[in-house]
Design a protein around this motif. Structure first.
Motif, PDB file in Angstrom:
ATOM      1  N   ASP A 101       4.409  -7.455  -0.281  1.00 28.71           N
ATOM      2  CA  ASP A 101       3.969  -8.618  -1.124  1.00 28.71           C
ATOM      3  C   ASP A 101       3.834  -8.604  -2.584  1.00 28.71           C
ATOM      4  N   GLN A 103       1.258  -7.396  -4.259  1.00 28.28           N
ATOM      5  CA  GLN A 103       0.539  -6.267  -4.732  1.00 28.28           C
ATOM      6  C   GLN A 103       0.849  -4.944  -4.182  1.00 28.28           C
ATOM      7  N   HIS A 309      -5.625  -3.216   2.407  1.00 29.84           N
ATOM      8  CA  HIS A 309      -4.805  -3.931   1.415  1.00 29.84           C
ATOM      9  C   HIS A 309      -5.895  -4.158   0.193  1.00 29.84           C
ATOM     10  N   THR A 311      -6.341  -6.396  -2.025  1.00 32.98           N
ATOM     11  CA  THR A 311      -6.962  -7.947  -2.079  1.00 32.98           C
ATOM     12  C   THR A 311      -7.495  -8.584  -1.102  1.00 32.98           C
ATOM     13  N   THR A 312      -6.801  -8.314   0.016  1.00 35.50           N
ATOM     14  CA  THR A 312      -7.328  -9.091   1.079  1.00 35.50           C
ATOM     15  C   THR A 312      -8.132  -8.222   2.021  1.00 35.50           C
ATOM     16  N   GLY A 313      -8.561  -6.848   1.663  1.00 33.34           N
ATOM     17  CA  GLY A 313      -9.401  -6.024   2.563  1.00 33.34           C
ATOM     18  C   GLY A 313      -8.879  -5.877   3.894  1.00 33.34           C
ATOM     19  N   LYS A 314      -7.939  -6.296   4.337  1.00 34.16           N
ATOM     20  CA  LYS A 314      -7.333  -6.050   5.673  1.00 34.16           C
ATOM     21  C   LYS A 314      -6.850  -4.620   5.867  1.00 34.16           C
ATOM     22  N   GLN A 315      -7.105  -4.153   7.154  1.00 35.80           N
ATOM     23  CA  GLN A 315      -6.492  -2.749   7.203  1.00 35.80           C
ATOM     24  C   GLN A 315      -4.996  -2.812   7.862  1.00 35.80           C
TER      25      GLN A 315
END
Length: 342
Positions: A101, A103, A309, A311-315
C-alpha cells in the motif's frame, strides 16, 4: 600540485566502507588477516593495497598492514568513493510482492538473493530491485533505503519494506520493542530432546572465524538473543522445527540451533553441509548427498511475518509457502523416516 597518492587525504575526505570492533577475546592479529576474516570475498592483495594507500584506520589513526589488532580496537576501512550502496543502480528485477500500500511493502525473497549491496555483491540485490520498484524510499539509520530488517542471502522468506519516513520510524520501533511476529521453518540435524523450548544466549562474532557468529553462554560479550522453537516433524536423523524470534541478531537461528547441538541442514558456514547424524552405510551417504543437491543452501525459510500497520493501527499477519527446494528435501526425508520406522 596535489599528490595523487590518497594516503595524504584526511579522514574527512574519505568514505567509510566497513567498521568493525575487535571482540574482548581477540588475540593480537595483523590487521590484513583480521580484515580477511571479516570481509567476505576480499582478497589479501586488495586489503594490502588499502593499507598502502592509507585507507585502514584503527582507533581513528592510519595503520600499516602489519599493525596487530587487539581486543576493543575500532577498525575502519575508508575509500575516496562512496560505498557502492550509496550509488545504487535501479534494476528491473522481478519482486514477489505479498502486500503493498502507500506505507509498506511485504516481499517474499528467494534464496540466493542478497538483501543489500556489499563487498562482492554489487548488483542483483533486493535493494537494487526495490529502488527500481519504488521511488524515493526513506533511508534507515545505516543509509539503506527502505530496509527495516534483513535475512541472509541463502534464507528465503518474508521481509517488510518501509515506503515512507513515518513507516520507517514506526516499524523500526516495533522491531526494537520486539513486538513483531517472525516465525521461521528450519530443517536441522538430529532429533531434539524436547518438543519445544527456548534458547537464550548472547551472540557475537566468533573470534577464531570472523565470518561466523557464536553464543557466549556466560554473557561475557555479545547481544542478547532469544529463540523459541517447536518440533513440527521428526524425520529420523533430521527434524523440522518452527523458530520464533524474540530478537533479531545476525545468523540467530543458525547459531542458536548449532549451540543446541542441531546445526541447520546443509548450512555450509556452520558445518551443516556434512553428515552430522546417521549411519555409515554408503547408501545413506548417497541419500544425504542427493538431499544436498535438491537443497543447495541452509534449510531456513522466514514463513510468517506480523506487525502493526504504521497508519491504520491494524495487526497484519502474512504467511508464505515453504519453497520447493525445502519441501522436496522434507519429502525425501519423510520417505527415509518411513524406511527407518519399518
Amino acid at each position: 600540485m596535489m599528490d595523487s597518492d590518497t594516503s595524504d587525504l584526511s579522514q574527512d575526505e574519505l568514505f567509510e566502507h566497513y567498521r568493525f570492533e575487535a571482540s574482548k577475546g581477540q588475540e593480537p592479529l595483523r590487521v590484513d588477516k583480521f580484515l580477511m576474516n571479516f570481509i567476505e570475498n576480499a582478497t589479501r592483495n586488495k586489503i594490502q593495497q588499502a593499507a598502502k594507500q592509507g585507507h585502514i584506520w584503527v582507533n581513528n589513526k592510519q595503520v600499516k598492514q602489519n599493525y596487530r589488532v587487539k581486543a576493543g580496537d575500532q577498525v575502519k576501512v575508508l575509500f575516496e568513493h562512496p560505498p557502492y550502496e550509496f550509488l545504487l543502480t535501479p534494476e528491473a528485477i522481478p519482486l514477489d510482492v505479498v502486500f503493498e500500500d502507500d506505507q509498506v511493502l511485504v516481499v517474499n525473497k528467494p534464496a540466493g538473493m542478497v538483501v543489500h549491496p556489499g563487498h562482492g555483491n554489487y548488483s542483483g540485490t533486493l535493494l537494487n530491485a526495490l529502488v527500481h520498484h519504488i521511488k524515493d524510499l526513506p533511508n534507515n539509520s545505516s543509509g539503506r533505503p527502505g530496509l527495516v530488517h534483513r535475512i541472509d542471502k541463502d534464507t528465503s522468506g518474508l521481509l517488510v519494506i518501509a515506503k515512507t519516513d513515518m513507516a520507517m520510524a514506526n516499524l523500526a520501533q516495533q522491531f526494537f520493542e520486539k513486538s513483531t511476529e517472525r516465525e521461521y521453518v528450519a530443517l536441522v540435524w538430529g532429533s531434539l530432546k524436547e518438543d519445544e523450548g527456548t534458547i537464550e544466549g548472547p551472540i557475537a562474532r566468533n573470534p577464531k572465524n570472523r565470518l561466523q557468529m557464536m553464543v557466549f553462554p556466560e554473557g561475557e560479550q555479545g547481544k542478547d538473543a532469544i529463540t523459541h522453537y517447536k518440533v513440527l516433524q521428526r524425520l529420523g536423523y533430521v527434524t523440522l522445527v518452527s523458530c520464533k524470534l524474540e530478537t533479531g541478531r545476525t545468523h540467530q537461528i543458525r547459531v542458536h540451533m548449532k549451540h543446541l547441538g542441531h546445526t541447520l541442514f546443509n548450512d555450509g558456514r556452520y558445518g551443516g553441509d556434512k553428515i552430522l547424524k546417521g549411519t555409515t552405510f554408503t547408501k545413506y551417504k548417497q541419500f544425504v548427498e542427493n538431499c544436498f543437491k535438491i537443497l543447495p543452501r541452509q534449510a531456513l525459510h522466514a514463513r510468517t511475518l506480523g506487525f502493526i500497520h504504521p497508519t491504520t493501527g491494524k495487526q497484519l499477519l502474512f504467511d508464505s509457502q515453504i519453497p520447493d527446494d525445502i519441501a522436496k528435501c522434507i519429502e525425501k526425508w519423510e520417505g527415509y523416516a518411513k524406511h527407518l520406522d519399518g
